[in-house]
Structures are given as C-alpha cells and as structure tokens.
Design an enzyme around this catalytic site. Structure first.
Site, PDB file in Angstrom:
ATOM      1  N   TYR A 185       0.759  -1.224   0.022  1.00  0.00           N
ATOM      2  CA  TYR A 185       0.138   0.063   0.034  1.00  0.00           C
ATOM      3  C   TYR A 185       0.847   1.379  -0.086  1.00  0.00           C
ATOM      4  O   TYR A 185       0.219   2.406  -0.370  1.00  0.00           O
ATOM      5  CB  TYR A 185      -1.083   0.130   1.208  1.00  0.00           C
ATOM      6  CG  TYR A 185      -2.111  -1.152   1.081  1.00  0.00           C
ATOM      7  CD1 TYR A 185      -2.162  -1.998   0.297  1.00  0.00           C
ATOM      8  CD2 TYR A 185      -2.960  -1.100   2.257  1.00  0.00           C
ATOM      9  CE1 TYR A 185      -3.101  -2.866  -0.077  1.00  0.00           C
ATOM     10  CE2 TYR A 185      -4.090  -1.989   2.186  1.00  0.00           C
ATOM     11  CZ  TYR A 185      -4.049  -3.022   0.982  1.00  0.00           C
ATOM     12  OH  TYR A 185      -4.924  -3.903   1.078  1.00  0.00           O
TER      13      TYR A 185
ATOM     14  N   LYS B  42       4.009 -15.179   2.245  1.00  0.00           N
ATOM     15  CA  LYS B  42       3.957 -15.959   0.990  1.00  0.00           C
ATOM     16  C   LYS B  42       5.360 -16.178   0.683  1.00  0.00           C
ATOM     17  O   LYS B  42       5.833 -15.736  -0.553  1.00  0.00           O
ATOM     18  CB  LYS B  42       3.348 -15.027   0.078  1.00  0.00           C
ATOM     19  CG  LYS B  42       2.738 -15.633  -1.300  1.00  0.00           C
ATOM     20  CD  LYS B  42       1.681 -16.701  -1.067  1.00  0.00           C
ATOM     21  CE  LYS B  42       1.484 -17.494  -2.545  1.00  0.00           C
ATOM     22  NZ  LYS B  42       0.728 -18.820  -2.332  1.00  0.00           N
TER      23      LYS B  42
ATOM     24  N   ASP C 227      -2.321 -17.815   2.046  1.00  0.00           N
ATOM     25  CA  ASP C 227      -3.540 -18.735   1.475  1.00  0.00           C
ATOM     26  C   ASP C 227      -3.877 -19.867   2.246  1.00  0.00           C
ATOM     27  O   ASP C 227      -5.320 -20.000   2.432  1.00  0.00           O
ATOM     28  CB  ASP C 227      -2.801 -19.480  -0.006  1.00  0.00           C
ATOM     29  CG  ASP C 227      -1.758 -19.687  -0.232  1.00  0.00           C
ATOM     30  OD1 ASP C 227      -0.805 -19.519   0.845  1.00  0.00           O
ATOM     31  OD2 ASP C 227      -1.497 -20.385  -1.047  1.00  0.00           O
TER      32      ASP C 227
ATOM     33  N   ASP D  28      -5.007  -6.506   6.173  1.00  0.00           N
ATOM     34  CA  ASP D  28      -6.146  -5.840   5.737  1.00  0.00           C
ATOM     35  C   ASP D  28      -7.230  -6.808   5.476  1.00  0.00           C
ATOM     36  O   ASP D  28      -8.165  -6.876   5.839  1.00  0.00           O
ATOM     37  CB  ASP D  28      -6.066  -5.134   4.436  1.00  0.00           C
ATOM     38  CG  ASP D  28      -7.167  -4.112   4.022  1.00  0.00           C
ATOM     39  OD1 ASP D  28      -8.074  -3.985   4.958  1.00  0.00           O
ATOM     40  OD2 ASP D  28      -7.046  -3.207   3.257  1.00  0.00           O
TER      41      ASP D  28
ATOM     42  N   ASP E 221     -10.399  -8.738   7.886  1.00  0.00           N
ATOM     43  CA  ASP E 221     -11.926  -8.486   7.369  1.00  0.00           C
ATOM     44  C   ASP E 221     -12.509  -9.863   7.530  1.00  0.00           C
ATOM     45  O   ASP E 221     -13.672  -9.877   7.952  1.00  0.00           O
ATOM     46  CB  ASP E 221     -12.071  -7.834   6.112  1.00  0.00           C
ATOM     47  CG  ASP E 221     -12.282  -6.518   6.300  1.00  0.00           C
ATOM     48  OD1 ASP E 221     -11.783  -5.787   7.079  1.00  0.00           O
ATOM     49  OD2 ASP E 221     -13.121  -5.683   5.327  1.00  0.00           O
TER      50      ASP E 221
END
Ligand code: NAD
Length: 372
Positions: free
Chosen positions: A144, A201, A234, A258, A262
């Site tokens: 970001y 990852k 994942d 993020d 959620d």
C-alpha cells in the site's frame, strides 16, 4: 502519589459523542476500582472539525494528541461532508492525517467471540469454540505504500502488438519495519497464550522471504519463550474458517492483514463488537472498527461495546493495566451473558425488556466493574 493518565478524546461525528460518553463513564469506574486517575482532553476531528475550523485535523488536535498518554477516537464522517470536490476538506483526512502524524505502524485487531453472541456468526457455533485471536497488521509499509505507476500507450502491450496500458504496485519492506512489527506481536503473545503465527507468502515473494528471516532472527535472539509458527497467507485464509481457535497472535504485512482481518471479523458476526489499536513509537490510538452510523446518530441506541473494547486495548497496551483490562472484558461478557443487548445485537429471542439503550449498556458495564 497515585498515577494519572491523560487521554485525548476525539468523539468525532454521528454516534461518536454518544459512545464516547460511555467510555468516560466506564473509565471512571475503572479509575475508582484501580486507584488511578484519568484526565480527559477533548479535541475536534473529522466533520465537526471541518464545521468549526475549516479543516478535518486542526493543529490543536494534533498538539492534544501528542501531549496525551493515549488517544481514544470514536468515529468520523457522515453524508453532510460527503463531496467529490477535491478542493473541499473531507473527514477521512483527519483520520489518515492523525495516523500518519503519530507514526502508527502497528494495527492490532482482536477477534474475540463472546459466547452469548455465538449465534450471530455465519459459521457453526462448534467451529467457533475458543476463538480469541489478535491480528497484528503492519500499517505503514508493504504494497500500500510502495512505488506504483500507471503508464498509457505502452508500445506492443496489447493484443496483436497494439499499444496498451501498464500498471504496477510494489511490495517493499525494510528490515527494521519487519522487526518492529514482529516485536509488537511477540510482546503481545507474552501477555496472551504465547503463540505467534507469522503469515507470509515466502514460497513466491522475495519480501516475504526477508520477512521470515527477520522474524526468525528476532525470535531466536529475544523471544524463545514464544511459540513461532510460519504460515502461508493462502493457508491462513483457509485455516481461519476451518479451525480459528488455533490462532493466538497473527502477524502479517499490510495488505495480507487488511484482507485477513476482515475475514476474521466475520467470525464474531457483529460490527458493533470490534475494537482496534494503532501503535507507533509515541502516543497510541484506539478506536472501534465501525463508522459514525449517521442513520442512528442522536437516538441514544448505538452499541457502545466496540468503544469499550477499545478502552480495554488502551488499558492493556498504553497503561499496562492488564487486571483492569481483564475485569472490563469480564464485565462486558457478564452483561451479555445476562441477556442484555443493544438493538443491533438483539435477536428474535431477546425479550424486549433486555434491549437497552447506549447509556444503559454503559451503566450495566460500569456497574459490574464497581461491584467487583
Ligand atoms: P457504519 O459502520 O457507520 O455503519 C454501518 C451500519 O452499522 C449502519 O447501519 C449503522 O447504524 C450500524 N452501526 C455501526 N456502528 C454501530 C454501533 N456502534 N451500534 C449500532 N449500530 C452500528 O458504516 P457506514 O454506514 O458505511 O459509514 C458511515 C460513515 O462512517 C461514513 O461517513 C464513513 O466514511 C464513516 N466511517 C468512519 C470510520 C471511522 O471513523 N474509523 C470507519 C468506517 C466508516
């Protein structure tokens, strides 16, 4: 001499002032119980700041925030200030501005299931048993904040060699950024169940491979008492639904955090119950995850519990008052177990006389703290 903590209050807009009043009430009960003082400095942020000063983040607010031991923010925004005119001030500028000015690089979001509300989640109650996790999201680096661009008319980019567009975002981390967020996670784990899942990852991304190395180096040097588990993002997305109780502290980079936070928030099933803390090297900021709920503002029916759970985080992280934080958490749990609900968390089985307004919910929690 007894301790006094200075709290900068930012009630903001919509239901903000109503839920802030309940936080002040409950802090009064905690102060009396623990023999500490809380001093409040109220400042303007968001829409109300635009109305009164022309800017969403007045200098006086920043000064008050810097001078305080902690900042408690309710919510900002509302249709009154919605605009697409880039020259007009917007309430969100206040929120982003204060996070940036305070250097808040660590976002902590606890996901705790209150047993009496288990029915509110879309998952089966047995899958949710024991859910109590803390997501530690890196907030000022990663994808970001990395270099990004969009180029037009790039030669030979389209089908058949025609010119087309090209766009990229960059996931970049510095070693110190990873180390400081990992430290927050390990330290938090020490006050909880002592386990950290570091989510990355690393099978694909170079920034994740560095992330993993830095986290392991810090763990070996300073946090050998904490259990460290590496998990690919994942897999984490799947495990959060399969067996969420395995998680204690989850630490991860900005975008992964993020998305995962959620996803995890839906385990509790209710927006009115989620708190967050944003920490940096200086004053920390605490706020509920919900917005200013303009549709119910001024009616006295807002749920103050996410705000009170933000107070719990403040007690823990800014004041190291862990007993008081535990007592507040138990008080909230006790009130829910007795069946008390604000309208948003009531269901068809809640008797009408157990549906209470904002102030009554605050009274119930404060009352339990006083009794203990
Ligand atoms: P919202 O979270 O304010 O409201 C969504 C729904 O949840 C509404 O029906 C509302 O009544 C309900 N709700 C939210 N909090 C509640 C509470 N404590 N008790 C009972 N019901 C509650 O989200 P929105 O409607 O998308 O946004 C409204 C305004 O809030 C917008 O201006 C938005 O920009 C702003 N916002 C601010 C923040 C923040 O201050 N951090 C976060 C999100 C949205």
């Amino acid at each position: 001499m007894s301790t006094t903590y200075r709290i900068c209050l930012l009630p903001g807009d919509g239901i903000g002032p109503e839920i802030t009043a309940e936080a002040v009430k409950v802090l009064g009960a905690i102060g009396a119980r623990e023999g500490v003082g809380f001093e409040f400095a109220e400042a303007l942020l968001g829409g109300i700041a635009i109305d009164e000063t022309g800017t969403a983040l007045p200098d006086a607010t920043l000064e008050a925030a810097h001078a305080a031991d902690a900042v408690l923010l309710a919510a900002i925004g509302g249709p009154k200030w919605d605009t697409t005119d880039p020259d007009k001030p917007r309430p969100e500028q206040g929120l982003l501005g204060i996070r940036k000015a305070l250097g808040l690089y660590a976002n902590l979001r606890p996901v705790k299931l209150f047993a009496p509300l288990a029915g509110a989640s879309t998952l089966k109650p047995e899958a949710l048993e024991g859910v109590d996790m803390l997501i530690v999201r890196e907030l000022t680096g990663g994808l970001y904040f990395g270099e990004r661009a969009r180029e037009y008319d790039v030669p030979e980019a389209g089908v058949g060699g025609a010119a087309g567009q090209r766009a990229y975002d960059t996931m970049e981390y510095r070693e110190f950024e990873v180390e400081r967020i990992a430290r927050v996670a390990f330290e938090a784990a020490r006050t909880r169940r002592g386990r950290v899942h570091s989510v990355d990852k690393a099978n694909v991304l170079e920034s994740s491979r560095m992330w993993r190395e830095v986290v392991h180096a810090l763990h070996a040097a300073e946090f050998g008492d904490v259990e460290l588990v590496d998990q690919l993002v994942d897999n984490t997305a799947m495990q959060l639904i399969r067996w969420p109780a395995q998680f204690d502290v989850v630490v991860t980079e900005n975008m992964f955090g993020d998305i995962l936070s959620d996803e995890a928030s839906m385990l509790t099933g209710s927006l009115g119950m989620l708190a967050s803390a944003s920490l940096g090297d200086g004053t920390a900021l605490y706020e509920p995850s919900h917005g200013s709920a303009p549709d119910i503002a001024g009616q006295g029916i807002a749920n103050p519990l996410a705000m009170l759970l933000s107070v719990e985080l403040m007690l823990r992280h800014s004041f190291a008052m862990h007993d008081a934080a535990d007592a507040l958490s138990s008080a909230i749990e006790g009130v829910l177990a007795e069946g008390w609900r604000t309208r948003d968390i009531a269901d068809e089985e809640t008797p009408a006389e157990r549906v209470v307004d904002t102030a009554a919910m605050g009274d119930l929690v404060a009352g339990r703290l006083g009794r203990a």
